[in-house]
Design an enzyme around this catalytic site. Structure first.
Site, PDB file in Angstrom:
ATOM      1  N   ASN A  11      18.169 -41.264  43.069  1.00 55.63           N
ATOM      2  CA  ASN A  11      18.973 -41.772  41.955  1.00 55.63           C
ATOM      3  C   ASN A  11      20.379 -42.053  42.491  1.00 55.63           C
ATOM      4  O   ASN A  11      21.160 -41.132  42.683  1.00 55.63           O
ATOM      5  CB  ASN A  11      18.996 -40.701  40.845  1.00 55.63           C
ATOM      6  CG  ASN A  11      19.931 -41.054  39.709  1.00 55.63           C
ATOM      7  OD1 ASN A  11      20.431 -42.185  39.615  1.00 55.63           O
ATOM      8  ND2 ASN A  11      20.188 -40.093  38.835  1.00 55.63           N
ATOM      9  N   LYS A  13      22.810 -43.432  41.102  1.00 57.08           N
ATOM     10  CA  LYS A  13      23.859 -43.385  40.063  1.00 57.08           C
ATOM     11  C   LYS A  13      24.787 -44.590  40.209  1.00 57.08           C
ATOM     12  O   LYS A  13      24.322 -45.664  40.595  1.00 57.08           O
ATOM     13  CB  LYS A  13      24.600 -42.041  40.111  1.00 57.08           C
ATOM     14  CG  LYS A  13      23.624 -40.854  40.072  1.00 57.08           C
ATOM     15  CD  LYS A  13      24.263 -39.541  39.775  1.00 57.08           C
ATOM     16  CE  LYS A  13      23.199 -38.458  39.754  1.00 57.08           C
ATOM     17  NZ  LYS A  13      23.725 -37.152  39.385  1.00 57.08           N
ATOM     18  N   HIS A 103      18.411 -39.142  31.421  1.00 60.30           N
ATOM     19  CA  HIS A 103      19.157 -38.362  32.410  1.00 60.30           C
ATOM     20  C   HIS A 103      20.288 -37.626  31.689  1.00 60.30           C
ATOM     21  O   HIS A 103      20.869 -38.155  30.734  1.00 60.30           O
ATOM     22  CB  HIS A 103      19.716 -39.289  33.494  1.00 60.30           C
ATOM     23  CG  HIS A 103      20.297 -38.515  34.641  1.00 60.30           C
ATOM     24  ND1 HIS A 103      21.550 -37.965  34.588  1.00 60.30           N
ATOM     25  CD2 HIS A 103      19.776 -38.174  35.842  1.00 60.30           C
ATOM     26  CE1 HIS A 103      21.780 -37.311  35.729  1.00 60.30           C
ATOM     27  NE2 HIS A 103      20.719 -37.425  36.501  1.00 60.30           N
ATOM     28  N   GLU A 105      23.243 -37.236  32.320  1.00 60.88           N
ATOM     29  CA  GLU A 105      24.512 -37.972  32.243  1.00 60.88           C
ATOM     30  C   GLU A 105      24.459 -39.023  31.135  1.00 60.88           C
ATOM     31  O   GLU A 105      25.486 -39.335  30.527  1.00 60.88           O
ATOM     32  CB  GLU A 105      24.829 -38.583  33.619  1.00 60.88           C
ATOM     33  CG  GLU A 105      25.271 -37.485  34.590  1.00 60.88           C
ATOM     34  CD  GLU A 105      24.955 -37.737  36.056  1.00 60.88           C
ATOM     35  OE1 GLU A 105      24.695 -38.887  36.434  1.00 60.88           O
ATOM     36  OE2 GLU A 105      24.956 -36.747  36.826  1.00 60.88           O
ATOM     37  N   GLU A 175      15.733 -31.220  35.410  1.00 55.16           N
ATOM     38  CA  GLU A 175      17.019 -31.126  36.102  1.00 55.16           C
ATOM     39  C   GLU A 175      17.971 -30.218  35.336  1.00 55.16           C
ATOM     40  O   GLU A 175      18.603 -30.654  34.361  1.00 55.16           O
ATOM     41  CB  GLU A 175      17.664 -32.517  36.213  1.00 55.16           C
ATOM     42  CG  GLU A 175      16.839 -33.522  36.973  1.00 55.16           C
ATOM     43  CD  GLU A 175      17.713 -34.674  37.471  1.00 55.16           C
ATOM     44  OE1 GLU A 175      17.811 -34.830  38.689  1.00 55.16           O
ATOM     45  OE2 GLU A 175      18.308 -35.376  36.636  1.00 55.16           O
ATOM     46  N   GLY A 181      24.761 -32.062  41.086  1.00 49.86           N
ATOM     47  CA  GLY A 181      25.997 -32.427  41.763  1.00 49.86           C
ATOM     48  C   GLY A 181      26.924 -31.257  42.031  1.00 49.86           C
ATOM     49  O   GLY A 181      28.077 -31.437  42.393  1.00 49.86           O
ATOM     50  N   SER A 221      20.942 -30.949  43.133  1.00 49.08           N
ATOM     51  CA  SER A 221      21.387 -30.506  44.454  1.00 49.08           C
ATOM     52  C   SER A 221      20.250 -30.344  45.469  1.00 49.08           C
ATOM     53  O   SER A 221      20.284 -29.441  46.312  1.00 49.08           O
ATOM     54  CB  SER A 221      22.215 -29.215  44.353  1.00 49.08           C
ATOM     55  OG  SER A 221      23.366 -29.435  43.558  1.00 49.08           O
TER      56      SER A 221
HETATM   57  P1  PGA Z   1      22.246 -34.332  42.610  1.00 53.61           P
HETATM   58  O1  PGA Z   1      21.825 -35.200  41.326  1.00 53.61           O
HETATM   59  O2  PGA Z   1      21.095 -34.387  43.577  1.00 53.61           O
HETATM   60  O3  PGA Z   1      23.480 -35.012  43.148  1.00 53.61           O
HETATM   61  O4  PGA Z   1      22.514 -32.938  42.127  1.00 53.61           O
HETATM   62  C1  PGA Z   1      20.533 -35.164  40.819  1.00 53.61           C
HETATM   63  C2  PGA Z   1      20.413 -36.063  39.616  1.00 53.61           C
HETATM   64  O5  PGA Z   1      21.313 -36.060  38.767  1.00 53.61           O
HETATM   65  O6  PGA Z   1      19.419 -36.815  39.473  1.00 53.61           O
END
Ligand code: PGA
Length: 259
Positions: A11, A13, A103, A105, A175, A181, A221
């Site tokens: 992803n 982003k 997601h 976000e 997640e 992140g 992560s």
């Molecule tokens: P990350 O993000 O691997 O940077 O923690 C995962 C995600 O939000 O899909």
């Protein structure tokens, strides 16, 4: 260890313009090729920003790569006066296989509800693409020990009015928000607890065979150094990878389950 074909989805982003995207996909393809990546060991998917998809498609099609690609979101509407939106028909025309929905976000910054996630998932299925339905709890819910009930409520909402045949084509991504992140990866036990509860819920909503055939990813992560232990768990069928998917070598190593 999963009995399903693992899926590693990057992803990106809101990172990478289309020129950087061309560079990244080429580097990823080369690294996978150099290591003779076996796509049966893990299916490889990238989810670039909308503006990169055409460029990524051109590289993948031109070189006949086995990497698949998709989008990070889509409109719940078919077409029309929805300024700024992108439809499933547009994505499917570009050869997208996957679209993430819900997601954290999107849920947080765009107030996406379970009902909207469900509407988008149904549109994606109707366009013959695979939704990657995201779910996960925040830190407050985790601290209160309510992660399983919280996530299962999201799953029930997301799968409302989705038939068994369509559900069988879906991917779920668990997640935990506190692990996204932050560098704070859930332990393999944390991931397994919720992923297995999701599978039990899917078996309840549909049947055991359907639930057993569906892939449930962990995200938050994930790196090449922790992917192997996460993949040891019976109900973790792959990873949704954010930050680490922006580095070709690192993501390729994740696709090799850390090797
Ligand atoms: P990350 O993000 O691997 O940077 O923690 C995962 C995600 O939000 O899909």
């Amino acid at each position: 260890m999963t009995t399903r074909t693992p899926l590693m989805a990057g992803n990106w982003k809101m990172n990478m313009d289309h020129l950087q995207a061309i560079h990244l996909i080429n580097e990823l393809a080369l690294d996978l090729q150099d290591h003779k990546h076996d796509y049966a060991t893990a299916e490889v998917v990238v989810l670039p920003p909308f503006t990169d998809i055409r460029s990524v498609q051109t590289v993948i099609d031109g070189d006949n790569l086995k990497i698949r690609y998709g989008a990070q979101d889509v409109s719940q509407h078919d077409l029309g006066a929805y300024t700024g939106e992108i439809s499933t028909a547009m994505l499917s025309k570009l050869g997208c296989s996957y679209v993430t929905v819900g997601h954290s976000e999107r849920r947080e910054y765009h107030n996406e509800s379970d009902a909207l996630v469900n509407a988008k998932a149904r549109k994606i299925l109707a366009a013959d693409m695979t939704p990657i339905i995201c779910c996960g709890e925040g830190l407050d819910v985790r601290k209160a020990g309510n992660q399983v009930s919280h996530v299962l409520a999201q799953i029930e909402g997301a799968f409302a009015n989705i038939s068994q045949a369509d559900a069988a084509r879906c991917v779920v991504a668990y997640e935990p928000i506190w692990a996204i992140g932050t560098g704070e990866v859930a332990t393999p036990g944390d991931a397994q607890e919720v992923c297995s509860a999701i599978r039990v819920k899917l078996a309840e909503l549909y049947d055991q065979a359907t639930a057993d055939g569906m892939r449930i990813l962990y995200g938050g992560s994930v790196k090449s150094s922790n992917v192997a232990e996460l993949m040891q768990e019976a109900d973790v069928d792959g990873a949704l990878v954010g930050g680490a998917s922006l580095q070709a070598e690192e993501f390729a190593k994740i696709c090799r389950l850390g090797k």
